[in-house]
Design a protein around this motif. Structure first.
Motif, PDB file in Angstrom:
ATOM      1  N   ASP A  82       0.861  -1.188   0.000  1.00 12.95           N
ATOM      2  CA  ASP A  82       0.000   0.000   0.000  1.00 12.95           C
ATOM      3  C   ASP A  82       0.899   1.240   0.000  1.00 12.95           C
ATOM      4  OD1 ASP A  82      -1.607   2.184   0.704  1.00 12.95           O
ATOM      5  OD2 ASP A  82      -2.914   0.956   1.977  1.00 12.95           O
ATOM      6  N   PRO A  83       0.783   2.094  -1.043  1.00 19.88           N
ATOM      7  CA  PRO A  83       1.684   3.244  -1.140  1.00 19.88           C
ATOM      8  C   PRO A  83       1.582   4.219   0.032  1.00 19.88           C
ATOM      9  CG  PRO A  83      -0.014   3.319  -2.862  1.00 19.88           C
ATOM     10  CD  PRO A  83      -0.113   1.990  -2.201  1.00 19.88           C
ATOM     11  N   PHE A  84       0.469   4.200   0.760  1.00 20.51           N
ATOM     12  CA  PHE A  84       0.313   5.152   1.864  1.00 20.51           C
ATOM     13  C   PHE A  84       0.483   4.500   3.239  1.00 20.51           C
ATOM     14  CE2 PHE A  84      -1.854   6.983  -1.834  1.00 20.51           C
ATOM     15  CZ  PHE A  84      -1.094   8.144  -1.957  1.00 20.51           C
ATOM     16  N   VAL A  85       1.019   3.277   3.229  1.00 23.45           N
ATOM     17  CA  VAL A  85       1.398   2.619   4.487  1.00 23.45           C
ATOM     18  C   VAL A  85       2.897   2.352   4.419  1.00 23.45           C
ATOM     19  CG1 VAL A  85       1.102   0.592   5.960  1.00 23.45           C
ATOM     20  CG2 VAL A  85      -0.873   1.540   4.748  1.00 23.45           C
ATOM     21  N   LEU A  86       3.672   3.069   5.210  1.00 25.39           N
ATOM     22  CA  LEU A  86       5.124   2.885   5.175  1.00 25.39           C
ATOM     23  C   LEU A  86       5.452   1.452   5.569  1.00 25.39           C
ATOM     24  CD1 LEU A  86       7.724   4.683   4.713  1.00 25.39           C
ATOM     25  CD2 LEU A  86       7.973   4.631   7.202  1.00 25.39           C
ATOM     26  N   THR A  87       6.157   0.747   4.682  1.00 21.25           N
ATOM     27  CA  THR A  87       6.401  -0.681   4.886  1.00 21.25           C
ATOM     28  C   THR A  87       7.896  -0.968   4.802  1.00 21.25           C
ATOM     29  OG1 THR A  87       4.297  -1.100   3.757  1.00 21.25           O
ATOM     30  CG2 THR A  87       5.753  -2.991   4.064  1.00 21.25           C
ATOM     31  N   GLU A  88       8.421  -1.625   5.834  1.00 21.84           N
ATOM     32  CA  GLU A  88       9.856  -1.913   5.862  1.00 21.84           C
ATOM     33  C   GLU A  88      10.136  -3.314   5.330  1.00 21.84           C
ATOM     34  OE1 GLU A  88      11.822  -1.111   9.574  1.00 21.84           O
ATOM     35  OE2 GLU A  88      13.677  -2.071   8.928  1.00 21.84           O
ATOM     36  N   LYS A  89      11.102  -3.371   4.370  1.00 25.64           N
ATOM     37  CA  LYS A  89      11.551  -4.669   3.840  1.00 25.64           C
ATOM     38  C   LYS A  89      13.036  -4.566   3.566  1.00 25.64           C
ATOM     39  CE  LYS A  89       8.704  -5.123   0.322  1.00 25.64           C
ATOM     40  NZ  LYS A  89       8.064  -5.639  -0.919  1.00 25.64           N
ATOM     41  N   ASN A  90      13.818  -5.465   4.124  1.00 29.65           N
ATOM     42  CA  ASN A  90      15.264  -5.512   3.867  1.00 29.65           C
ATOM     43  C   ASN A  90      15.964  -4.154   4.004  1.00 29.65           C
ATOM     44  OD1 ASN A  90      14.937  -8.245   3.157  1.00 29.65           O
ATOM     45  ND2 ASN A  90      14.348  -7.646   1.070  1.00 29.65           N
ATOM     46  N   GLY A  91      15.662  -3.465   5.073  1.00 32.41           N
ATOM     47  CA  GLY A  91      16.357  -2.195   5.323  1.00 32.41           C
ATOM     48  C   GLY A  91      15.861  -1.034   4.481  1.00 32.41           C
ATOM     49  N   LYS A  92      14.770  -1.274   3.723  1.00 36.00           N
ATOM     50  CA  LYS A  92      14.198  -0.195   2.921  1.00 36.00           C
ATOM     51  C   LYS A  92      12.788   0.124   3.402  1.00 36.00           C
ATOM     52  CE  LYS A  92      16.833  -1.283  -1.232  1.00 36.00           C
ATOM     53  NZ  LYS A  92      16.821  -2.020  -2.505  1.00 36.00           N
ATOM     54  N   LEU A  93      12.450   1.410   3.356  1.00 39.50           N
ATOM     55  CA  LEU A  93      11.124   1.854   3.778  1.00 39.50           C
ATOM     56  C   LEU A  93      10.343   2.282   2.535  1.00 39.50           C
ATOM     57  CD1 LEU A  93      12.486   4.076   6.684  1.00 39.50           C
ATOM     58  CD2 LEU A  93      11.351   1.853   6.962  1.00 39.50           C
ATOM     59  N   TYR A  94       9.263   1.540   2.234  1.00 35.13           N
ATOM     60  CA  TYR A  94       8.497   1.791   1.009  1.00 35.13           C
ATOM     61  C   TYR A  94       7.268   2.653   1.279  1.00 35.13           C
ATOM     62  CZ  TYR A  94      11.287  -1.807  -1.246  1.00 35.13           C
ATOM     63  OH  TYR A  94      12.336  -2.526  -1.771  1.00 35.13           O
ATOM     64  N   GLY A  95       6.967   3.545   0.356  1.00 33.21           N
ATOM     65  CA  GLY A  95       5.747   4.351   0.446  1.00 33.21           C
ATOM     66  C   GLY A  95       5.843   5.545  -0.476  1.00 33.21           C
ATOM     67  N   ARG A  96       4.673   6.060  -0.919  1.00 34.62           N
ATOM     68  CA  ARG A  96       4.671   7.259  -1.775  1.00 34.62           C
ATOM     69  C   ARG A  96       5.202   8.444  -0.957  1.00 34.62           C
ATOM     70  NH1 ARG A  96       5.892   7.557  -5.823  1.00 34.62           N
ATOM     71  NH2 ARG A  96       4.241   7.246  -7.338  1.00 34.62           N
ATOM     72  N   GLY A  97       6.236   9.081  -1.468  1.00 38.58           N
ATOM     73  CA  GLY A  97       6.842  10.207  -0.769  1.00 38.58           C
ATOM     74  C   GLY A  97       7.981   9.803   0.157  1.00 38.58           C
TER      75      GLY A  97
END
Ligand code: ZN
Length: 382
Positions: A82-97
């Motif tokens: 979900d682009p508006f839920v900051l999600t951590e995977k392998n040391g990376k934080l995913y999300g729009r913005g």
């Protein structure tokens, strides 16, 4: 702040869907965060639901401005999360913005709060400027500049996502729309009409021919670029069209700047209008952002490299950017040697699906900004 709180602040910002507007929610949220830590803020409304934010720590001169925009581009594309839920995977934080540029905003805010909490004496004022509308015309930066928030500034750091590199100059951007006005008639009786498509094509041919002769290159930011980008006209195949419109974008440099492009367009218009009264054109400037011609050798950039290398362990190189930023508006009244740089956590994932920020880089920039707030390297002798 501890690491969990640092991540939470970024997650809260990503959760706000400030897609090209709704920046007031970001301003409100950050006002509350600052207030919790006893830092006063001031909101400057641009339009309903859209607000810039100013926050300061320290006092007096010099005034170091840290700035970032609150808007993000639309989520678009095929996301794994979900682009508006900051999600951590392998040391990376995913999300729009996460990359462009809420991690930078969070890093600036946290650095200010840490300095305030630890009651560290500052050499002057640190001013945080949150802007609206960066992705679509830099309205917020223009409004803040017009209201005087850059008047006493002695250095400007924009946290756009450069990663471990510093951008010290960038191109300008100019959007123009030209409408040809004619007269509708049946295509069997064209003498009763005035063909707007035909007239516009003649104009475009002249402009195109002149632009193709421009060979201008800036040593820092590269080639001048010119493109027609939108074209429309007419509405029926057997009617003489009454209107036709073209839009164009130029990426400008000091060697061929916004005024030079507008002059070229206007002289082509004048040439045709002197020939015949059927040529009627309406030229509208939609966006006019000048190039920003900084210097790789300025003290702020050198200090940024020094702090960045020390914190991250990476070499920090410098480059001239091909894009535009709020600096185009912030620096309109400043001297050419005004200390300025673009330096913020980021990578190439901005504006794409699965945008992310490296977690360690985010943490590093909190430290980098904190150190630049304490000492930006600029000796003010004017
Ligand atoms: Zn950005």
């Amino acid at each position: 702040m501890n690491p969990t709180e640092k991540i939470q602040l970024l997650a809260d910002l990503v959760a706000i869907q400030s897609v090209n507007d709704h920046e007031a929610e970001v301003a409100d949220y950050l006002s509350q965060v600052f207030a919790k830590h006893d830092i006063a803020t001031h909101q400057i409304e641009y339009a309903p639901g859209r607000a810039n934010l100013v926050a300061e720590i320290g006092q007096g001169n010099p005034v170091t401005v840290f700035s970032g925009h609150a808007d993000v581009v639309a989520a678009g594309g095929d996301w794994d999360t979900d682009p508006f839920v900051l999600t951590e995977k392998n040391g990376k934080l995913y999300g729009r913005g996460a990359c462009d540029m809420k991690s930078s905003l969070a890093a600036m805010v946290i650095a200010m709060i840490d300095l305030k909490e630890s009651q560290t004496p500052l050499p002057g004022t640190v001013r945080f400027l949150l802007t609206v509308g960066e992705e679509v015309g830099e309205y917020g930066a223009e409004q803040l500049t017009n209201q005087g928030y850059m008047d006493d500034a002695t250095a400007l750091i924009i946290g756009e996502p450069t990663g471990y590199q510093i951008c010290y100059a960038h191109k300008g951007s100019l959007d123009v729309q030209i409408e040809a006005k004619g007269k509708v008639a049946h295509s069997s009786m064209p003498q009763l009409g005035n063909n707007a498509v035909q007239n516009l094509l003649e104009l475009l041919t002249i402009i195109n021919q002149r632009m193709s002769q421009v060979h201008a290159t800036d040593p820092a930011t590269g080639d001048f670029l010119f493109n027609f980008t939108v074209l429309s006209g007419g509405d029926q195949v057997n009617s003489i069209p009454g209107t036709a419109t073209v839009a164009l974008n130029a990426r400008t440099i000091d060697e061929f700047d916004n005024a030079a492009v507008l002059d070229t367009i206007q002289s082509a218009v004048n040439q045709l209008q002197h020939q015949a009264s059927k040529y009627q054109f309406d030229v509208r400037v939609l966006m006019n952002l000048p190039p920003v011609d900084g210097q790789a050798e300025n003290q702020l950039v050198k200090r940024g490299q020094q702090v960045g290398e020390q914190v991250s362990g990476h070499p920090i190189s410098t480059f001239g950017g091909t894009y535009t930023t709020d600096a185009a508006k912030f620096l309109v009244n400043q001297a050419a040697d005004f200390p300025f740089m673009i330096f913020g956590p980021g990578n190439q994932s901005l504006h794409s699906a699965n945008e992310y920020i490296d977690k360690q880089m985010y943490f590093n920039f909190i430290d980098i900004y904190r150190q630049l707030m304490l000492n930006n390297g600029v000796t003010t002798n004017h």
